[in-house]
Design an enzyme around this catalytic site. Structure first.
Site, PDB file in Angstrom:
ATOM      1  N   GLU A   9     -18.679 -41.819  26.172  1.00  0.00           N
ATOM      2  CA  GLU A   9     -19.909 -41.666  25.387  1.00  0.00           C
ATOM      3  C   GLU A   9     -20.080 -42.764  24.334  1.00  0.00           C
ATOM      4  O   GLU A   9     -21.207 -43.139  24.009  1.00  0.00           O
ATOM      5  CB  GLU A   9     -19.947 -40.296  24.703  1.00  0.00           C
ATOM      6  CG  GLU A   9     -20.139 -39.127  25.647  1.00  0.00           C
ATOM      7  CD  GLU A   9     -18.843 -38.535  26.161  1.00  0.00           C
ATOM      8  OE1 GLU A   9     -18.878 -37.487  26.826  1.00  0.00           O
ATOM      9  OE2 GLU A   9     -17.766 -39.137  25.893  1.00  0.00           O
ATOM     10  N   PHE A  40     -16.228 -22.733  23.047  1.00  0.00           N
ATOM     11  CA  PHE A  40     -15.721 -23.901  23.767  1.00  0.00           C
ATOM     12  C   PHE A  40     -16.674 -25.084  23.591  1.00  0.00           C
ATOM     13  O   PHE A  40     -17.870 -24.973  23.796  1.00  0.00           O
ATOM     14  CB  PHE A  40     -15.561 -23.570  25.253  1.00  0.00           C
ATOM     15  CG  PHE A  40     -15.115 -24.731  26.084  1.00  0.00           C
ATOM     16  CD1 PHE A  40     -13.828 -25.261  25.934  1.00  0.00           C
ATOM     17  CD2 PHE A  40     -15.974 -25.310  27.011  1.00  0.00           C
ATOM     18  CE1 PHE A  40     -13.420 -26.339  26.702  1.00  0.00           C
ATOM     19  CE2 PHE A  40     -15.568 -26.386  27.785  1.00  0.00           C
ATOM     20  CZ  PHE A  40     -14.287 -26.903  27.636  1.00  0.00           C
ATOM     21  N   GLN A  41     -16.131 -26.218  23.196  1.00  0.00           N
ATOM     22  CA  GLN A  41     -16.868 -27.466  22.956  1.00  0.00           C
ATOM     23  C   GLN A  41     -17.998 -27.293  21.940  1.00  0.00           C
ATOM     24  O   GLN A  41     -19.039 -27.946  22.031  1.00  0.00           O
ATOM     25  CB  GLN A  41     -17.405 -28.049  24.274  1.00  0.00           C
ATOM     26  CG  GLN A  41     -16.293 -28.578  25.169  1.00  0.00           C
ATOM     27  CD  GLN A  41     -16.785 -29.416  26.333  1.00  0.00           C
ATOM     28  OE1 GLN A  41     -17.918 -29.264  26.791  1.00  0.00           O
ATOM     29  NE2 GLN A  41     -15.925 -30.293  26.830  1.00  0.00           N
ATOM     30  N   LYS A  84     -27.943 -24.894  24.372  1.00  0.00           N
ATOM     31  CA  LYS A  84     -28.122 -24.714  25.811  1.00  0.00           C
ATOM     32  C   LYS A  84     -29.193 -23.685  26.134  1.00  0.00           C
ATOM     33  O   LYS A  84     -29.941 -23.842  27.107  1.00  0.00           O
ATOM     34  CB  LYS A  84     -26.786 -24.313  26.448  1.00  0.00           C
ATOM     35  CG  LYS A  84     -26.813 -24.321  27.967  1.00  0.00           C
ATOM     36  CD  LYS A  84     -25.419 -24.119  28.549  1.00  0.00           C
ATOM     37  CE  LYS A  84     -25.439 -24.239  30.074  1.00  0.00           C
ATOM     38  NZ  LYS A  84     -24.074 -24.080  30.647  1.00  0.00           N
ATOM     39  N   MET A 138      -8.249 -61.744  13.476  1.00  0.00           N
ATOM     40  CA  MET A 138      -8.774 -61.725  12.112  1.00  0.00           C
ATOM     41  C   MET A 138      -7.785 -61.069  11.154  1.00  0.00           C
ATOM     42  O   MET A 138      -7.644 -61.485   9.999  1.00  0.00           O
ATOM     43  CB  MET A 138     -10.112 -60.994  12.063  1.00  0.00           C
ATOM     44  CG  MET A 138     -10.823 -61.119  10.724  1.00  0.00           C
ATOM     45  SD  MET A 138     -11.220 -62.831  10.290  1.00  0.00           S
ATOM     46  CE  MET A 138     -12.741 -63.060  11.220  1.00  0.00           C
TER      47      MET A 138
END
Length: 687
Positions: free
Chosen positions: A139, A201-202, A251, A582
């Site tokens: 993602e 969940f999630q 959802k 760097m």
């Protein structure tokens, strides 16, 4: 008269009133307030579909507020009581409404990754012909692809991910877009509303998590409000200073079916403006513009300091050149402003700042007037604030110069540096309004004589190759710049973050806007490859090159196969010095060459590229470089070129922390030889 004055003052107050984005009851005001700060014509705005019911803006916007309106007709009363209703969404699920709203917002590409909580939307867009869908491997890759797409196209990047880790994985791209002012609309799945707060969940409080890295965020509570929230998201992302917004989609909302018509005004993009407040703002801004013009006409040693804000409008670079030519003003840009002014113009000072051109830094320190356009005076540009622009401060005290700031975001004005004149609003629009007030100047012979002397004295320099030595990374950039531009194609360069990023900024010749895409404010390693994919999707005919370092590339190298899957012929250059360059540079300069965990084991990049479906090329010797660079840019599909470059090569000039812009460390071959000997001694010959 008293009433008129009161109304006018009220309008001005409203015009500049700061409205908190998180104040839910003020959501409608947020979008309106954003429009106050910028012009109605802006490069990043998505083009709205025309309203079919009545003209926009509504006729009432043109009515004098003191004029008594005529008695409404019976039809008008009926329309007021019964707003126009949109029946086109009745019977559709929230997911299907999302699909239609993307079409109404002229979205042509969505970057995303599916998951359980967002499946109603993914099911609705299955085989959708309304937009192209790009699937990353992570993602975070989707977010950076959307950023690259937005920077290359001027349209907001759209991201669609699931709840929980899917949502939290786009926090870094949102923070990156927030820092650099990139328009992005992120849609995240969420557990059903009945499960929120139960540690389902999630489940993740992504609205709370993203509060500090978005312009605005919202959780949609019902399918009826979904179109409104989508419209608000696009409007806020593209208004004023562009930036990311987040819309959280439970959802059950995306699975629900809309049963009743909803007001048409919530389903069509809005472009209405409050003309009363705009008129009040225009009067205030014109006063600032007149004062700015007076100072510019008075200045003897002016400098234009230009940031990414000039690129938010299609006419920005043209008006910048017009002002520079008209008044003979030299131009320096920030890292994100590169390309807004042709570096082959003799008035170009190149980039300023920590690793900027010494000439640009010296010019800013010696200028009696600094005209900042679409820039925010970040710490990488100013150096030590107390030492910044001493001559401009002296001129301000004497009433003959100082700092002028053209800026769309009120929060950036006087945040870091005190300005004498602030011109609030779209920088390009206000430059256009000021142009006729600027006196033409034939030449500034004394000022440019000094600038040209600095250019000869302080060019970008480095320890060049000797026969049989390792290739220098700066040489690769210079040669690639010529080879790529000799193709005659439109070239876009993206980078990761690190030394390679600065070398690209320094040694590439930047001539055109929207051709340099990099992570500036947040400095996100791994940005280059996914941003290149997004830019290539936006500009399929362009030659898109990701200039990367091995450490930065390792962060998101899984997106190599995404480039193949998306059919994007991106070119990936890896300057491989087997270190976090760097950071090791700072460890060399300030930590006595103690290289604490800054050397990583790399994969075989060529085998990796080939395993993922790309062509792989490698260069080890100087004599191989020219031919491989030509093969690299002429390859039809995606290709990866690894160049094994010299190690412990510093990026110079460099303004160390706490120093003024004119207190830079410049390249000195003798000093570099001494540093090499000292490094060998301190590390026992290991480095």
């Amino acid at each position: 008269m008293i009433r008129q004055s009161t109304l006018k003052n009220f309008a001005i107050k409203r015009c500049f009133q700061h409205i908190a984005y998180r104040n839910t009851p003020a959501m409608r005001s947020v979008a309106l307030a954003q429009r106050f700060y910028s012009s109605s014509s802006r490069y990043y705005s998505a083009s709205p579909l025309p309203a079919s019911k009545r003209p926009e803006p509504a006729p009432s916007f043109n009515v004098d507020p003191l004029e008594q309106p005529a008695e409404p007709s019976k039809l008008a009363k009926k329309l007021r009581a019964e707003p126009d209703m949109d029946t086109s969404f009745v019977g559709l699920t929230g997911g299907q409404i999302f699909n239609e709203m993307m079409s109404r917002q002229n979205v042509d590409t969505v970057f995303g990754y599916p998951g359980g909580a967002i499946l109603p939307v993914y099911d609705a867009i299955h085989n959708s012909d309304k937009f192209n869908f790009v699937l990353p491997k992570h993602e975070q890759g989707a977010g950076h692809m959307a950023e690259g797409y937005a920077r290359a196209s001027g349209k907001p990047g759209v991201v669609l991910v699931t709840s929980g880790p899917g949502a939290t994985n786009v926090v870094t791209p949102m923070a990156d877009a927030f820092a650099d002012g990139i328009p992005m609309v992120v849609f995240t799945g969420q557990v059903p509303t009945s499960a929120i707060g139960t540690d389902a969940f999630q489940e993740a409080d992504v609205v709370g998590i993203s509060r500090s890295c978005t312009k605005w965020n919202v959780m949609v509570k019902s399918v009826e409000e979904l179109p409104l929230r989508i419209n608000e998201a696009f409007e806020i992302a593209t208004s004023g200073r562009p930036g990311p917004v987040l819309v959280d989609l439970p959802k059950d909302v995306t699975a629900a079916i809309l049963r009743n018509p909803i007001p048409t005004k919530t389903t069509l993009p809005s472009n209405a403006l409050n003309q009363l407040t705009s008129r009040a703002q225009d009067e205030f801004v014109m006063q600032s513009i007149n004062k700015a013009a007076d100072l510019i006409n008075l200045a003897k040693k002016p400098v234009l300091y230009v940031g990414a804000g000039i690129l938010n409008h299609a006419d920005g670079p043209r008006l910048l050149k017009e002002l520079s030519d008209r008044a003979q003003i030299p131009v320096t840009t920030t890292l994100q402003g590169l390309g807004s002014f042709d570096q082959e113009d003799p008035k170009s000072l190149d980039m300023l700042g920590m690793h900027g051109c010494a000439t640009a830094n010296l010019a800013v320190q010696n200028a009696d007037l600094i005209i900042a356009v679409g820039a925010r005076f970040d710490d990488r540009v100013t150096g030590n604030i107390s030492k910044f622009a001493p001559e401009a401060r002296r001129a301000a005290a004497e009433g003959r110069g100082g700092i002028i700031h053209f800026e769309v975001s009120p929060k950036n004005i006087n945040k870091v540096v005190q300005t004498q004149i602030a011109v609030e609003g779209d920088a390009t629009t206000n430059l256009g309004k000021m142009m006729s007030k600027i006196f033409p100047v034939k030449e500034r012979s004394e000022w440019f004589a000094q600038i040209n002397k600095w250019k000869k004295e302080y060019p970008y320099a480095y320890m060049e190759e000797t026969p049989g030595s390792k290739i220098k990374p700066q040489t690769v950039i210079k040669k690639l710049s010529k080879v790529a531009n000799d193709t005659g194609r439109h070239v876009i360069v993206t980078t990761g973050v690190g030394q390679h990023q600065m070398w690209a900024a320094q040694h590439w010749t930047w001539r055109n806007p929207h051709t340099f895409i990099t992570s500036g404010g947040l400095g996100t390693m791994g940005y280059g490859l996914p941003a290149a994919i997004g830019a290539q999707v936006a500009k399929p005919e362009s030659l898109v090159i990701d200039i990367d370092g091995d450490a930065s590339f390792n962060m998101t190298l899984t997106e190599l196969s995404s480039a193949v899957q998306a059919g994007t012929p991106v070119k990936i250059l890896i300057l491989n010095n087997e270190e976090q360059g760097m950071v090791t540079q700072w460890q060399s300069l300030f930590y006595e060459h103690r290289y604490s965990h800054t050397h990583q084991l790399n994969p075989d990049f060529i085998k990796l590229a080939e395993a993922m479906g790309l062509k792989g090329l490698r260069v080890k010797k100087q004599e191989e470089l020219d031919a491989k660079l030509k093969e690299f840019v002429s390859t039809k599909g995606p290709v990866l070129l690894e160049v094994e470059v010299d190690k412990k090569v510093p990026v110079l000039p460099m303004v160390a922390g706490g120093s003024g812009l004119d207190e830079f460390i410049n390249f000195d071959p003798e000093v570099e030889r001494q540093q090499t000997e000292l490094r060998h001694k301190r590390t026992g010959g290991k480095h």
